[in-house]
Design an enzyme around this catalytic site. Structure first.
Site, PDB file in Angstrom:
ATOM      1  N   TYR A   1     -11.008   2.800   5.484  1.00  0.00           N
ATOM      2  CA  TYR A   1      -9.849   2.525   4.671  1.00  0.00           C
ATOM      3  C   TYR A   1     -10.318   1.431   3.866  1.00  0.00           C
ATOM      4  CZ  TYR A   1      -4.861   1.432   2.967  1.00  0.00           C
ATOM      5  OH  TYR A   1      -4.037   1.354   2.327  1.00  0.00           O
ATOM      6  N   SER A   2     -10.268   1.695   2.289  1.00  0.00           N
ATOM      7  CA  SER A   2     -10.691   0.702   1.359  1.00  0.00           C
ATOM      8  C   SER A   2      -9.760   0.804   0.213  1.00  0.00           C
ATOM      9  CB  SER A   2     -12.130   0.981   0.733  1.00  0.00           C
ATOM     10  OG  SER A   2     -12.766   0.313  -0.244  1.00  0.00           O
ATOM     11  N   ASN A   3      -9.188  -0.542  -0.293  1.00  0.00           N
ATOM     12  CA  ASN A   3      -8.218  -0.358  -1.602  1.00  0.00           C
ATOM     13  C   ASN A   3      -8.969  -0.117  -2.715  1.00  0.00           C
ATOM     14  OD1 ASN A   3      -5.601  -1.478  -0.418  1.00  0.00           O
ATOM     15  ND2 ASN A   3      -7.009  -3.125   0.350  1.00  0.00           N
TER      16      ASN A   3
ATOM     17  N   SER B   1       0.695  -1.294  -0.074  1.00  0.00           N
ATOM     18  CA  SER B   1      -0.018  -0.001   0.216  1.00  0.00           C
ATOM     19  C   SER B   1       0.841   1.468  -0.017  1.00  0.00           C
ATOM     20  CB  SER B   1      -0.843  -0.280   1.221  1.00  0.00           C
ATOM     21  OG  SER B   1      -2.062  -0.979   0.914  1.00  0.00           O
TER      22      SER B   1
ATOM     23  N   GLY C   1       2.944  -0.953   3.975  1.00  0.00           N
ATOM     24  CA  GLY C   1       2.567  -1.771   2.889  1.00  0.00           C
ATOM     25  C   GLY C   1       2.492  -3.153   3.261  1.00  0.00           C
TER      26      GLY C   1
ATOM     27  N   THR D   1      -5.339 -12.228  -2.844  1.00  0.00           N
ATOM     28  CA  THR D   1      -4.711 -13.349  -3.352  1.00  0.00           C
ATOM     29  C   THR D   1      -5.231 -13.624  -4.899  1.00  0.00           C
ATOM     30  OG1 THR D   1      -6.263 -14.724  -2.407  1.00  0.00           O
ATOM     31  CG2 THR D   1      -4.343 -14.179  -1.089  1.00  0.00           C
TER      32      THR D   1
END
Length: 362
Positions: free
Chosen positions: A182-184, A92, A315, A157
Site C-alpha cells: 500500500y502506497s499513497n 484515504s 481513512g 504532515t
C-alpha cells in the site's frame, strides 16, 4: 505497507483490518457514552454499545455512526463532540472516489488499465529503479506498482505538490513489483493521469461524475483550504492538541476528501449498487487476486465472523479516523468516525462492524 493483509490509511499503516494503536494521554476527557438515538432493536443496542467502547476503551474524544439498512437510517453518537451533519476529513476514503473516476474513464475507452504510466506521464516516473514504462494503471489502483509511499517520509504532515510527492517516492527503490504494498504515491499518480486524460483535475472530475450526480452536498475536495466547511466539530491529535485546521495538500489525491456520514453512506451504496460503474468495471474493482485478497481497486474486503463480507475503505488523517463498510450489493452500509487519528484498542473496529453486519436477534 504492513506485512499484514490490510491497507494503510493516510498517515500510518494499520497492521490488520483494525485501528492502529496510538499514544494515549492528553486528549480531552471522554464524552458521555450513551448514544442519543434510542436503540429499538437488539442489533441497534449492540452497535451502540460497540460505538461507545471507542470512547470508553479506545480513548477517542467522541465517536458517531450512521447506518442504513435500506429501510431507513440510524444515527448514534457518544453524546457530544460530533454532530450528525458535521463535515470531517475522510483521509484515504478519497481513494474510492479516485478509483471510481479511473474506472469510468476505462469504461469510456479513454484509457486502459493495462496502459503503462509512461503512456500518460512520459518520462516522469524514473529513478532509483522505478520505471513508468513497466508500471501500469492497474498496478497503481491495486497497490502493486512498487512505488515508495511518500508519506513515509513526510509523515503526512508536510504539504506537497503531486510532483514533489512523486520526487520523494522516486528517491527510493521500489518494493517488489507485482506484490501488494500500500502506497499513497499510487493514488497521487492516478490523480495526475486523470488530469492528463481529461484536461481537468481529479477533483473536478470527481465532482462532475460523482459528487454532483449523487447530490453529495457535504462532500468536497478542498485543495489548499485549511478550514472545514460549517458545521464541523473539533479535531484532535494524540497529544490533545487541536488540529482542526489542516492543509489538505499533505494528502492530495491519496486523502484530500472532506465529507459527512450521510454522504459517504450514499456514495458506497451507489457504487456497490451499480450506479457509478458498468458491471464489468465494478467486478474489476472488487477483484483482489493481485493483492492476495487484501485489496481491490480503491476498496478492500473484510470477512466478518458470521461469514458476511463487507466492502469499503478507511481513512486516517490528522484529527480524523473514518471507516465506511457496506454489503457487496450496497443495500446495507455503515460509516463511523472518531475526531482523532485513531483509537487505542485494535479490537474495537472489527467488533463494531460485526455488531452492525452480524446482528443478534435476541
Amino acid at each position: 505497507m504492513p506485512r499484514a493483509r490490510t491497507p494503510r490509511t493516510l498517515l500510518v499503516i494499520p497492521v490488520s483490518l483494525t485501528l492502529l494503536a496510538m499514544v494515549q494521554g492528553g486528549l480531552p476527557g471522554p464524552a458521555p457514552v450513551a448514544a442519543r438515538t434510542p436503540a429499538r432493536t437488539p442489533a441497534a443496542r449492540t452497535t451502540r454499545a460497540a460505538l461507545a467502547r471507542l470512547v470508553t476503551r479506545g480513548g477517542a474524544p467522541a465517536a458517531a455512526l450512521l447506518a442504513d439498512d435500506g429501510s431507513g437510517t440510524r444515527f448514534a453518537d457518544t453524546g457530544t463532540g460530533i454532530g450528525r451533519s458535521d463535515h470531517f476529513r475522510a483521509g484515504s476514503v478519497t481513494k474510492s472516489f479516485v478509483a471510481t473516476v479511473v474506472l469510468q474513464l476505462a469504461a469510456e475507452h479513454r484509457l486502459s488499465l493495462s496502459d503503462p504510466v509512461d503512456d500518460h506521464l512520459p518520462g516522469l516516473v524514473r529513478g532509483a529503479g522505478n520505471d513508468g514504462r513497466d508500471i501500469t494503471v492497474r498496478s497503481l489502483l491495486q497497490h502493486t506498482s512498487g512505488l515508495y509511499d511518500f508519506t513515509s517520509t513526510t509523515g503526512g504532515t508536510v504539504p506537497v505538490t503531486p510532483l514533489q510527492a512523486l520526487r520523494i517516492a522516486l528517491a527510493h527503490p521500489p518494493s517488489a513489483r507485482g506484490t501488494f504494498a500500500y502506497s499513497n504515491t499510487n493514488y497521487v499518480v492516478l490523480g495526475m493521469i486523470i488530469e492528463h486524460v481529461t484536461g481537468h483535475s481529479y477533483a473536478t472530475e470527481a465532482e462532475r461524475r460523482i459528487i454532483i450526480p449523487l447530490h453529495l452536498n457535504g462532500t468536497s475536495f478542498p485543495g489548499a483550504r485549511a478550514s472545514l466547511p460549517e458545521p464541523h466539530g473539533r479535531a484532535y491529535a494524540a497529544d490533545g492538541s487541536d488540529v482542526t485546521e489542516l492543509d489538505p495538500r499533505v494528502a492530495g489525491a491519496a486523502g484530500e476528501l472532506v465529507s459527512t456520514l450521510a454522504d459517504l453512506n450514499r456514495f458506497y451504496a451507489a457504487l456497490l449498487g451499480g450506479r457509478l460503474l458498468p458491471p464489468r468495471r465494478l467486478r474489476e474493482m472488487l477483484g483482489t487476486r493481485a493483492a492476495h485478497g487484501s485489496y481491490g481497486m480503491g476498496l478492500f474486503p473484510v470477512r466478518l465472523p458470521c461469514g458476511t463480507t463487507v466492502w469499503g475503505h478507511n481513512g486516517r488523517i490528522a484529527g480524523s479516523y473514518v471507516r465506511s463498510a457496506a454489503t457487496v450489493d450496497g443495500r446495507r452500509v455503515l460509516t463511523f468516525r472518531v475526531n482523532t487519528g485513531g483509537v487505542t484498542d485494535p479490537t474495537l473496529e472489527p467488533a463494531l462492524l460485526a455488531a452492525e453486519f452480524c446482528p443478534r436477534t435476541s
